[in-house]
Design a protein around this motif. Structure first.
Motif, PDB file in Angstrom:
ATOM      1  N   LEU A  68       0.839  -1.203   0.000  1.00 30.77           N
ATOM      2  CA  LEU A  68       0.000   0.000   0.000  1.00 30.77           C
ATOM      3  C   LEU A  68       0.873   1.251   0.000  1.00 30.77           C
ATOM      4  N   ALA A  69       0.419   2.265  -0.727  1.00 32.75           N
ATOM      5  CA  ALA A  69       1.065   3.573  -0.706  1.00 32.75           C
ATOM      6  C   ALA A  69       0.009   4.574  -0.249  1.00 32.75           C
ATOM      7  N   LEU A  70      -0.015   4.840   1.060  1.00 30.74           N
ATOM      8  CA  LEU A  70      -1.007   5.746   1.641  1.00 30.74           C
ATOM      9  C   LEU A  70      -0.383   7.117   1.884  1.00 30.74           C
ATOM     10  N   ALA A  71      -1.215   8.161   1.782  1.00 31.06           N
ATOM     11  CA  ALA A  71      -0.743   9.518   2.039  1.00 31.06           C
ATOM     12  C   ALA A  71      -0.339   9.681   3.501  1.00 31.06           C
ATOM     13  N   ARG A  72      -1.086   9.046   4.395  1.00 32.34           N
ATOM     14  CA  ARG A  72      -0.790   9.082   5.831  1.00 32.34           C
ATOM     15  C   ARG A  72      -1.557   7.949   6.495  1.00 32.34           C
ATOM     16  N   ARG A  73      -1.128   7.591   7.677  1.00 28.52           N
ATOM     17  CA  ARG A  73      -1.790   6.523   8.419  1.00 28.52           C
ATOM     18  C   ARG A  73      -3.165   7.018   8.897  1.00 28.52           C
ATOM     19  N   PRO A  74      -4.205   6.216   8.717  1.00 28.55           N
ATOM     20  CA  PRO A  74      -5.534   6.614   9.204  1.00 28.55           C
ATOM     21  C   PRO A  74      -5.535   6.758  10.729  1.00 28.55           C
ATOM     22  N   PHE A  75      -6.307   7.725  11.221  1.00 22.58           N
ATOM     23  CA  PHE A  75      -6.383   7.940  12.664  1.00 22.58           C
ATOM     24  C   PHE A  75      -7.806   7.970  13.187  1.00 22.58           C
ATOM     25  N   VAL A  76      -8.783   7.868  12.311  1.00 28.77           N
ATOM     26  CA  VAL A  76     -10.185   7.894  12.713  1.00 28.77           C
ATOM     27  C   VAL A  76     -10.910   6.768  11.977  1.00 28.77           C
ATOM     28  N   THR A  77     -11.929   6.222  12.635  1.00 25.50           N
ATOM     29  CA  THR A  77     -12.736   5.186  11.988  1.00 25.50           C
ATOM     30  C   THR A  77     -14.179   5.649  11.903  1.00 25.50           C
ATOM     31  N   PRO A  78     -14.854   5.297  10.836  1.00 26.68           N
ATOM     32  CA  PRO A  78     -14.294   4.653   9.671  1.00 26.68           C
ATOM     33  C   PRO A  78     -13.558   5.657   8.788  1.00 26.68           C
ATOM     34  N   THR A  79     -12.553   5.172   8.105  1.00 22.76           N
ATOM     35  CA  THR A  79     -11.891   5.900   7.028  1.00 22.76           C
ATOM     36  C   THR A  79     -11.990   5.019   5.796  1.00 22.76           C
ATOM     37  N   PHE A  80     -12.382   5.608   4.694  1.00 24.95           N
ATOM     38  CA  PHE A  80     -12.497   4.909   3.420  1.00 24.95           C
ATOM     39  C   PHE A  80     -11.428   5.468   2.494  1.00 24.95           C
ATOM     40  N   ILE A  81     -10.537   4.602   2.039  1.00 25.36           N
ATOM     41  CA  ILE A  81      -9.431   5.024   1.186  1.00 25.36           C
ATOM     42  C   ILE A  81      -9.589   4.356  -0.174  1.00 25.36           C
ATOM     43  N   LEU A  82      -9.734   5.178  -1.205  1.00 25.87           N
ATOM     44  CA  LEU A  82      -9.827   4.645  -2.551  1.00 25.87           C
ATOM     45  C   LEU A  82      -8.415   4.375  -3.049  1.00 25.87           C
ATOM     46  N   LEU A  83      -8.184   3.121  -3.442  1.00 22.93           N
ATOM     47  CA  LEU A  83      -6.867   2.680  -3.908  1.00 22.93           C
ATOM     48  C   LEU A  83      -6.926   2.373  -5.390  1.00 22.93           C
ATOM     49  N   ASP A  84      -5.918   2.808  -6.099  1.00 22.52           N
ATOM     50  CA  ASP A  84      -5.758   2.459  -7.498  1.00 22.52           C
ATOM     51  C   ASP A  84      -4.456   1.680  -7.604  1.00 22.52           C
ATOM     52  N   GLY A  85      -4.568   0.364  -7.759  1.00 21.55           N
ATOM     53  CA  GLY A  85      -3.388  -0.479  -7.808  1.00 21.55           C
ATOM     54  C   GLY A  85      -2.552  -0.411  -6.542  1.00 21.55           C
ATOM     55  N   GLY A  86      -3.172  -0.140  -5.400  1.00 21.11           N
ATOM     56  CA  GLY A  86      -2.463  -0.082  -4.127  1.00 21.11           C
ATOM     57  C   GLY A  86      -2.035   1.309  -3.711  1.00 21.11           C
ATOM     58  N   SER A  87      -2.215   2.305  -4.580  1.00 23.59           N
ATOM     59  CA  SER A  87      -1.863   3.692  -4.248  1.00 23.59           C
ATOM     60  C   SER A  87      -3.120   4.494  -3.932  1.00 23.59           C
ATOM     61  N   GLU A  88      -3.031   5.323  -2.922  1.00 22.40           N
ATOM     62  CA  GLU A  88      -4.177   6.133  -2.505  1.00 22.40           C
ATOM     63  C   GLU A  88      -4.527   7.183  -3.542  1.00 22.40           C
ATOM     64  N   VAL A  89      -5.812   7.203  -3.898  1.00 21.79           N
ATOM     65  CA  VAL A  89      -6.349   8.222  -4.793  1.00 21.79           C
ATOM     66  C   VAL A  89      -6.996   9.328  -3.969  1.00 21.79           C
ATOM     67  N   GLY A  90      -7.656   8.932  -2.887  1.00 21.69           N
ATOM     68  CA  GLY A  90      -8.340   9.879  -2.013  1.00 21.69           C
ATOM     69  C   GLY A  90      -8.962   9.129  -0.858  1.00 21.69           C
ATOM     70  N   ARG A  91      -9.499   9.893   0.101  1.00 21.40           N
ATOM     71  CA  ARG A  91     -10.089   9.240   1.269  1.00 21.40           C
ATOM     72  C   ARG A  91     -11.276  10.030   1.793  1.00 21.40           C
ATOM     73  N   LEU A  92     -12.129   9.300   2.499  1.00 23.65           N
ATOM     74  CA  LEU A  92     -13.265   9.867   3.212  1.00 23.65           C
ATOM     75  C   LEU A  92     -13.064   9.497   4.670  1.00 23.65           C
ATOM     76  N   GLU A  93     -13.046  10.487   5.546  1.00 25.28           N
ATOM     77  CA  GLU A  93     -12.776  10.223   6.960  1.00 25.28           C
ATOM     78  C   GLU A  93     -13.990  10.524   7.816  1.00 25.28           C
ATOM     79  N   GLY A  94     -14.274   9.615   8.713  1.00 27.19           N
ATOM     80  CA  GLY A  94     -15.339   9.824   9.678  1.00 27.19           C
ATOM     81  C   GLY A  94     -16.696   9.366   9.191  1.00 27.19           C
TER      82      GLY A  94
END
Length: 113
Positions: A68-94
């Motif tokens: 995985l290549a994430l922009a940063r480690r998630p710190f809140v749940t739920p967090t939804f991270i859209l991955l494209d081939g394992g790389s983060e495209v964007g996220r929805l937090e909370g």
């Protein structure tokens, strides 16, 4: 126990198994994760978004799938991270209602396309 086994089975898939995946970062006892499971989760896989980005779940404390290549480690749940081939495209937090979640996820999917 069944939910844990399902999470474990999904975690054995490589992060890049599909071009797009939606990683749900959750934790046991998270009332907002449970609300998502009740209100949005049942229809997710059958939705256009669910077919475009199948759901993969992971506990906030890990272990995370390899590669995985994430922009940063998630710190809140739920967090939804859209991955494209394992790389983060964007996220929805909370927590989001269904009326908030679907448009936000569709915006992320549009961004990935």
């Amino acid at each position: 126990m069944i939910r844990f086994l399902a999470i474990l089975a999904l975690m054995t898939l490589p992060a890049a198994a599909d071009p797009l995946r939606l990683l749900m970062v959750e934790k046991v006892g998270c009332v907002y994760c449970e609300a998502w499971d009740r209100n949005i989760g049942p229809g997710y896989a059958a939705s256009d978004a669910g077919r475009a980005a199948p759901l993969m779940r992971v506990d906030i404390h890990g272990p995370y799938p390899d590669g995985l290549a994430l922009a940063r480690r998630p710190f809140v749940t739920p967090t939804f991270i859209l991955l494209d081939g394992g790389s983060e495209v964007g996220r929805l937090e909370g927590h989001m209602t269904a009326a908030q979640f679907w448009p936000a996820l569709n915006a992320l999917l549009d961004q990935a396309r």
